[in-house]
Design an enzyme around this catalytic site. Structure first.
Site, PDB file in Angstrom:
ATOM      1  N   SER A  81       1.358   5.660  -0.209  1.00 24.01           N
ATOM      2  CA  SER A  81       0.242   6.155   0.601  1.00 24.01           C
ATOM      3  C   SER A  81       0.670   7.452   1.279  1.00 24.01           C
ATOM      4  CB  SER A  81      -0.193   5.088   1.617  1.00 24.01           C
ATOM      5  OG  SER A  81      -1.348   5.495   2.314  1.00 24.01           O
ATOM      6  N   THR A  82       0.773   7.459   2.611  1.00 30.27           N
ATOM      7  CA  THR A  82       1.107   8.683   3.346  1.00 30.27           C
ATOM      8  C   THR A  82       2.449   9.256   2.890  1.00 30.27           C
ATOM      9  OG1 THR A  82      -0.015   7.726   5.254  1.00 30.27           O
ATOM     10  CG2 THR A  82       1.328   9.687   5.638  1.00 30.27           C
ATOM     11  N   HIS A 123      -2.945   5.880  -2.359  1.00 34.35           N
ATOM     12  CA  HIS A 123      -4.139   5.834  -1.510  1.00 34.35           C
ATOM     13  C   HIS A 123      -4.672   7.251  -1.337  1.00 34.35           C
ATOM     14  CE1 HIS A 123      -2.442   1.954   0.532  1.00 34.35           C
ATOM     15  NE2 HIS A 123      -2.937   1.708  -0.664  1.00 34.35           N
ATOM     16  N   MET A 153       1.633   4.048   5.135  1.00 30.29           N
ATOM     17  CA  MET A 153       1.258   3.268   6.307  1.00 30.29           C
ATOM     18  C   MET A 153       0.670   1.939   5.867  1.00 30.29           C
ATOM     19  SD  MET A 153      -1.376   4.392   9.340  1.00 30.29           S
ATOM     20  CE  MET A 153      -2.686   4.723   8.148  1.00 30.29           C
ATOM     21  N   ASP A 155       0.201  -2.648   2.237  1.00 29.79           N
ATOM     22  CA  ASP A 155      -0.268  -2.802   0.858  1.00 29.79           C
ATOM     23  C   ASP A 155       0.932  -2.805  -0.088  1.00 29.79           C
ATOM     24  OD1 ASP A 155      -2.013  -3.056  -1.254  1.00 29.79           O
ATOM     25  OD2 ASP A 155      -2.545  -0.924  -1.336  1.00 29.79           O
TER      26      ASP A 155
END
Length: 357
Positions: free
Chosen positions: A177-178, A204, A297, A300
């Site tokens: 993600s991030t 993401h 973050m 998941d």
């Protein structure tokens, strides 16, 4: 609690005012100044030392990407990019993350988004996250050229590379993600040109941006990187990125693997979700899976790791806290107690190769 000082940068006076007003509503955020282009942002970062900067991608005089490069080179500070969803805007956003931006927020309706309030919560959340991110220590680490030594977890007794079990196929699945685009670039470009296993990635990211991410990585890698398509037959040596807005799953039909996309409800707020991909792969038998959880973050991927391990024949790798922009997703995976290796991002490709010989 000390407020997070934010510098807002946008070439539109309306956008600067709208964004500033949205942020000022939060008790932990203080907008200390605004800038109308990248050149002003560079100077105000030097003068005011903000905790976080928002940068519009497309601006006159000095655009957001060039401003970011100069800020990160001379006065590093966590940066959130604001981007339109045009092809050029999304590609520049991907390149901005490669160059040090913590994350981005897509403007709802182009350059002048009077409905910017629609992404208010997302923008605030990402500013708060950026203020506590690992970006500055990573910059110092790179500058000092010191290689951190992450905690090593022993190899699992079942999945040692030297084991003589014959696998019908090996697949690699990655969730992030991030900070993911930069981590993915580091990992994928370090894999061998002769890569002969399929790679499935959930990053993401909204629609359009995943396509730009795939195109950018494809231009940097010696093997194909593509945005996945529904019912597509899986090929060895190809990297498949889940398209924004769709869950990506893999299923076996007649001894072959196929990609399945769906628009089922978001899982823990995400679509695509890493857990969906990992869970679908757990149902495929007699195939070794290498599951990797990178910076991001949230949690998941952790539930998916459990499913993969329950099905057996899985090696789980997590990025270390030393190199993660945000040590959320990797930490959640580690907390399951099922991760076999914790590695710095620059070492993960080498570890993967140990299991694909």
């Amino acid at each position: 609690m000390k407020k997070i000082k934010v510098l807002v940068t946008d070439d539109s006076i309306f956008m600067r005012k709208l964004i500033s007003d949205l942020l000022q509503d939060h008790p932990d955020i203080e907008v200390i100044a605004s800038a109308r282009n990248g050149a002003e942002a560079i100077e105000k970062v030097k003068q005011l030392s903000p905790d976080v900067v928002t940068l519009d991608v497309e601006m006159p005089v000095v655009d957001g990407l060039e401003a970011l490069k100069q800020i990160m080179a001379h006065s590093p500070v966590p940066v959130i990019m604001l981007s339109s969803t045009t092809s050029s805007g999304s590609l520049n956003t991907i390149m901005a993350i490669e160059n040090g931006a913590v994350d981005f927020v897509a403007k709802p309706s182009g350059a002048i988004s009077l409905d910017i309030y629609k992404v208010k919560e997302e923008l605030i959340e990402k500013i708060l996250l950026a203020a506590s991110s690992n970006i500055l220590s990573l910059r110092r680490r790179k500058k000092e050229e010191k290689k951190a030594q992450p905690t090593k977890v022993p190899y699992s007794t079942i999945d040692l590379p030297a084991e003589n079990r014959k696998w019908r196929k090996t697949i690699i699945c990655i969730g992030t993600s991030t900070g993911g685009p930069r981590a993915l670039q580091t990992l994928l470009t370090a894999l061998p040109n002769s890569l002969n296993t399929p790679v499935f990635i959930v990053q993401h990211m909204p629609k359009q941006f995943t396509k730009s991410l795939a195109e950018r990585l494809n231009s940097l890698c010696s093997f194909p990187v593509t945005e996945a398509a529904h019912s597509e037959k899986v090929k060895n040596g190809t990297v498949y990125i889940a398209p924004g807005g769709f869950h990506m799953e893999v299923e076996e039909l007649g001894g072959e693997l196929y990609i399945s996309l769906n628009e089922d409800s978001p899982l823990k707020g995400h679509r695509p979700a890493v857990d969906n991909l990992f869970t679908s792969l757990s149902k495929i038998k007699n195939i070794r899976k290498i599951a990797v959880v990178l910076t991001g973050m949230g949690a998941d991927g952790a539930a998916g790791i459990r499913k993969l391990k329950e099905s057996g024949h899985t090696v789980a790798i997590a990025e270390s806290d030393q190199t993660s922009i945000v040590y959320g997703m990797p930490n959640a995976a580690v907390q399951t107690g099922l991760v076999d290796r914790i590695e710095n991002i620059e070492d993960i490709a080498e570890v993967i190769q140990q299991y694909t010989l």
